[in-house]
Design an enzyme around this catalytic site. Structure first.
Site, PDB file in Angstrom:
ATOM      1  N   HIS A  69      96.954  15.913  28.987  1.00  0.00           N
ATOM      2  CA  HIS A  69      96.850  14.726  27.793  1.00  0.00           C
ATOM      3  C   HIS A  69      96.491  14.211  26.756  1.00  0.00           C
ATOM      4  O   HIS A  69      95.403  13.767  27.334  1.00  0.00           O
ATOM      5  CB  HIS A  69      98.632  13.985  28.448  1.00  0.00           C
ATOM      6  CG  HIS A  69      99.039  13.383  27.374  1.00  0.00           C
ATOM      7  ND1 HIS A  69     100.716  13.469  26.980  1.00  0.00           N
ATOM      8  CD2 HIS A  69      98.966  12.309  26.570  1.00  0.00           C
ATOM      9  CE1 HIS A  69     100.869  12.877  26.307  1.00  0.00           C
ATOM     10  NE2 HIS A  69      99.704  11.701  25.604  1.00  0.00           N
ATOM     11  N   CYS A  99     101.384   9.044  30.915  1.00  0.00           N
ATOM     12  CA  CYS A  99     100.942  10.337  30.665  1.00  0.00           C
ATOM     13  C   CYS A  99      99.646  10.360  30.859  1.00  0.00           C
ATOM     14  O   CYS A  99      98.642  10.950  31.590  1.00  0.00           O
ATOM     15  CB  CYS A  99     101.470  10.769  29.655  1.00  0.00           C
ATOM     16  SG  CYS A  99     103.480  10.777  29.368  1.00  0.00           S
ATOM     17  N   ASP A 134     103.279  12.225  36.996  1.00  0.00           N
ATOM     18  CA  ASP A 134     102.621  11.555  36.793  1.00  0.00           C
ATOM     19  C   ASP A 134     102.711   9.901  36.492  1.00  0.00           C
ATOM     20  O   ASP A 134     101.352   9.236  36.333  1.00  0.00           O
ATOM     21  CB  ASP A 134     102.015  11.923  35.591  1.00  0.00           C
ATOM     22  CG  ASP A 134     102.997  12.028  34.690  1.00  0.00           C
ATOM     23  OD1 ASP A 134     104.241  11.895  34.311  1.00  0.00           O
ATOM     24  OD2 ASP A 134     102.955  11.950  32.585  1.00  0.00           O
TER      25      ASP A 134
HETATM   26 CA   LIG Z   1     104.520  11.205  31.554  1.00  0.00          CA
END
Ligand SMILES: [Ca+2]
Ligand SMILES: [Ca+2]
Length: 479
Positions: free
Chosen positions: A125, A68, A308
């Site tokens: 993230h 991520c 992602d």
């Molecule tokens: Ca992810």
């Protein structure tokens, strides 16, 4: 910009709002188990499929990092991991890194050029998302957990996966208890409002990220006894270099032997649950698309949908991401222009790194010099006579994968290699790197590898995902 495309964009944008809006939809951990990508025959994603039909579907799109934080850092900064040093999950709010992490990030760039930026759910993230958007909805969460986690409907006295979020089952009872449902609702509300500027609306969904929990109705479509399992080989890693097995080994995630116990019982449940999650998130995407179509912005909004990175469901002995193989790197990528004017598919190797420069060109904003990707306009226009040979994915410093139209090449930091021919081996089962017949293919890929690998970024996670990784980080001076 292609003249026809420019004309189309100018005609579809009203006089009072000359620049197109952007609806940016990011899905977490969605692999190619999407109807239009054909990654699983029972994938049911009618809303993503209808978006693909009115836009350009990139069938050979890949993330730049199969996890991520680094993937999103790359996509939103427009820079490759080997130049930023962001290879694993960033740690906490990156307050000391505003210059890199926020000032030049995609939403901030749009804001600096007059756009209203709005964000909801999981977009970034690893740092404070509210710094990125002018208007913020709920960041969302993974979702509620059952009082006693299912642990794969399997009672283990000493669960080896304690600490991981990996679990699957029907929970909660209704969609409205899911944060993704709230995320879609917040996006609907913004699309119903009058905005005095062109907008960049980012909508980030958490499913199908683990745990694979969604309400039971999403499981009902596919009874357990009808679930088709993805093709796997128990000996698949035998021809993978040791460093490849070590790098990809994440002990806390379940492997193939667990899935196949008791006549594939957990394999069927895991597959069923992931498919249920994809159909659930597809439905939330559909709510946002419907809201856009019913709004004043229906004809002057560019839509981008991405995931992602991908996900393995048993392939290469894993239920996780963190890989340099196809299941980890391949992602859905769809770009729909106002009016649905570029309906086609492209199999050219592209990456999430291309999203940033593409959106700048489509919105008529000045190009950002640091962007390492390419605008996808030539592919939207089908003037794609000259395109890159391969697209790069990196996982942990010095480990790279290159995907061309026909091949996947992997090179690890110690020089070990893998090569797969997708024309005859779409599952990447047979590593042919040692076959002298492919010397020229290898040579071409070796020449495309990065010339250097930046040191680990200063704010990388101090909690590496396995023991090997800990040694790796120590070796590179990361604390
Ligand atoms: Ca992810
Ligand atoms: Ca193999």
């Amino acid at each position: 910009m292609n003249a026809l495309l420019a004309l189309t964009l100018s005609l579809t944008c009203s006089n009072t709002q000359p620049q197109p809006n952007v609806l940016f939809i990011a899905i977490d951990d969605l692999n190619d188990w999407v109807g239009c990508l054909g990654g699983h025959p029972q994938a049911h994603t009618p809303n993503i499929d209808r978006l693909a039909r009115r836009g350009t579907l990139f069938t050979n799109a890949h993330c730049q990092a199969p996890i991520c934080g680094p993937s999103r850092a790359s996509m939103l900064s427009g820079r490759y991991p080997h130049t930023t040093g962001v290879y694993v999950q960033p740690k906490g709010p990156l307050d000391n890194d505003q210059k890199f992490f926020s000032g030049q990030m995609l939403p901030r760039y749009f804001a600096r050029h007059g756009y209203l930026t709005m964000g909801v759910g999981k977009i970034h993230h690893g740092f404070t998302q509210t710094r990125s958007f002018e208007v913020n909805g709920p960041k969302g969460r993974s979702g509620p957990k059952p009082p006693n986690e299912f642990r794969f409907h399997y009672h283990l006295p000493d669960n080896p996966w304690s600490g991981t979020q990996t679990d699957w089952g029907a929970f909660p009872d209704v969609d409205s208890k899911m944060p993704d449902y709230e995320t879609a609702g917040w996006a609907e509300e913004q699309l119903q409002k009058q905005h005095d500027r062109p907008f960049f609306l980012a909508v980030g969904f958490h499913r199908p990220h683990v745990p694979f929990y969604v309400p039971e109705k999403w499981f009902d479509r596919l009874p357990l006894n009808s679930v088709q399992l993805p093709p796997v080989r128990t000996d698949d890693l035998d021809d993978v270099p040791q460093i490849g097995r070590d790098l990809h080994a994440v002990p806390k995630y379940p492997g193939l032997s667990f899935l196949t116990e008791n006549d594939n019982e957990q394999f069927k449940r895991c597959t069923q649950a992931y498919l249920a999650c994809t159909t659930f998130v597809d439905h939330q995407v559909g709510r946002v698309l419907d809201a856009l179509d019913a709004s004043d912005y229906a004809n002057n909004t560019i839509i981008v949908l991405v995931s992602d990175h991908g996900y393995h469901l048993g392939e290469k002995d894993r239920v996780s991401k963190h890989g340099l193989w196809e299941e980890s790197t391949r992602v859905p990528l769809i770009i729909s222009l106002p009016g649905g004017t570029t309906t086609r598919t492209s199999n050219k190797p592209v990456g999430l790194i291309d999203v940033y420069p593409t959106l700048l060109e489509l919105a008529g904003l000045p190009a950002k010099a640091e962007n390492a990707g390419r605008s996808l306009l030539p592919l939207l226009n089908k003037s794609d006579t000259s395109w890159r040979h391969s697209i790069l994915t990196t996982y942990a410093r010095g480990n790279h994968s290159l995907r061309s139209e026909d091949y996947r090449y992997i090179r690890y930091e110690n020089g070990a290699e893998e090569l797969y021919d997708h024309r005859s081996d779409p599952q990447e089962w047979k590593n042919i790197a040692a076959n002298p017949a492919h010397a020229n293919v290898l040579k071409k890929f070796r020449n495309e590898l990065p010339q250097g690998d930046a040191p680990y970024h200063a704010r990388q996670s101090p909690k590496p995902i396995n023991a090997w990784f800990q040694k790796h980080l120590n070796r590179n001076g990361v604390r």
